[in-house]
Write a protein that holds these residues in place. Structure first.
Motif, short mmCIF file in Angstrom:
data_model
loop_
_atom_site.label_atom_id
_atom_site.label_comp_id
_atom_site.label_asym_id
_atom_site.label_seq_id
_atom_site.Cartn_x
_atom_site.Cartn_y
_atom_site.Cartn_z
N GLY A 1 10.05 3.00 14.54
CA GLY A 1 11.34 2.38 15.29
C GLY A 1 12.81 2.84 14.57
O GLY A 1 13.79 2.86 15.17
N ILE A 2 12.46 3.47 13.42
CA ILE A 2 13.77 4.08 12.71
C ILE A 2 13.72 5.31 12.40
O ILE A 2 12.72 5.97 11.89
CB ILE A 2 13.62 3.22 11.23
N MET B 1 6.00 -2.62 16.73
CA MET B 1 5.94 -1.48 16.04
C MET B 1 4.72 -1.60 15.03
O MET B 1 4.27 -0.35 14.53
CB MET B 1 7.38 -1.10 14.95
N ALA B 2 4.23 -2.75 14.76
CA ALA B 2 3.16 -2.83 13.60
C ALA B 2 1.73 -3.40 14.51
O ALA B 2 0.78 -3.54 13.83
CB ALA B 2 3.35 -3.83 12.81
N ARG B 3 1.69 -2.91 15.61
CA ARG B 3 0.44 -3.28 16.58
C ARG B 3 -0.66 -2.64 16.22
O ARG B 3 -1.79 -3.12 16.41
CB ARG B 3 0.85 -3.24 18.22
N SER B 4 -0.60 -1.55 15.35
CA SER B 4 -1.63 -0.55 15.03
C SER B 4 -2.08 -1.00 13.72
O SER B 4 -2.94 -0.50 13.08
CB SER B 4 -1.29 0.96 15.09
N PHE B 5 -1.32 -2.14 12.95
CA PHE B 5 -1.62 -2.31 11.84
C PHE B 5 -1.98 -3.68 11.70
O PHE B 5 -1.56 -4.41 12.23
CB PHE B 5 -0.33 -1.78 10.92
N PRO C 1 0.99 -1.56 2.35
CA PRO C 1 0.86 0.04 2.27
C PRO C 1 1.40 0.53 3.73
O PRO C 1 1.57 1.75 3.47
CB PRO C 1 -0.71 0.05 2.28
N ASP C 2 1.22 -0.23 4.55
CA ASP C 2 1.77 0.29 5.65
C ASP C 2 3.15 0.29 6.16
O ASP C 2 3.68 0.76 7.29
CB ASP C 2 0.79 0.14 7.04
N ALA C 3 3.97 -0.19 5.09
CA ALA C 3 5.41 -0.52 5.75
C ALA C 3 6.12 0.51 6.20
O ALA C 3 7.07 0.56 7.02
CB ALA C 3 6.00 -1.09 4.40
#
Length: 184
Positions: free
Chosen positions: A117-118, A171-175, A108-110
């Motif tokens: 970063g994009i 980039m996903a450290r909050s997820f 869901p957070d992809a």
């Protein structure tokens, strides 16, 4: 003297088995066959018509008259040969299976993870399912394709695969993200 070479995935040793898959997941594919197709001069429409998805492979836009073709059905050794037979003189084909790595980011957070970063608008209206583009993910060039509402494929050069996985983890450290090899 004979040498016995064994195929080693670019991410062997960097990622491994996980105890449980989390809501957001990054999967590295071990056996995806990948080929680059470049249309012959003046033959772009004909080559594109032949590359229409037929269940054996998926062609993704990589540039004008250029596609990245991925297959879970064909072996890396046979994809380029099969495409060469189908395309004939309409295009040139180069096997990229051992030179690139395919990853799938899903959950869901992809979109929010990739937005870290994009610099591409990933809203479904601007980047719908089936759309692909060459983008920069931080400092790395990747081919990004939306494969589902909450799923993206990233194809990167083999030598940059570990850096991309590292960047995606940051980039996903909050997820809530898990990383493992794909099981499909």
């Amino acid at each position: 003297m004979a040498y016995d070479y064994q195929a080693v995935h670019a991410l062997d040793g960097m990622i491994g088995a996980i105890s449980e898959r989390r809501v957001n997941h990054l999967a590295a594919h071990r056996t995806t066959a990948i080929a680059m197709v470049l249309a012959a001069p003046g033959q772009t429409a004909e080559a594109a018509g032949i590359l229409v998805a037929n269940g054996e492979f998926e062609a993704r836009f990589s540039g004008p008259g250029e596609w990245l073709v991925l297959s879970e059905v064909h072996a890396p050794e046979t994809l380029a040969a099969e495409l060469g037979l189908r395309l004939g003189h309409f295009a040139f084909v180069a096997d990229q299976s051992h030179g690139r790595v395919a990853l799938t980011l899903s959950g869901p957070d992809a979109t929010r993870i990739l937005a870290n970063g994009i610099a591409v608008d990933l809203h479904p209206d601007a980047f719908p399912v089936g759309r692909a583009a060459n983008v920069l993910c931080n400092h790395l060039s990747v081919n990004l394709a939306r494969t589902g509402e909450t799923s993206f494929d990233l194809v990167v050069m083999r030598s940059f695969a570990d850096a991309l996985v590292g960047d995606l983890k940051v980039m996903a450290r909050s997820f809530d993200l898990s990383v493992d090899f794909a099981t499909r």
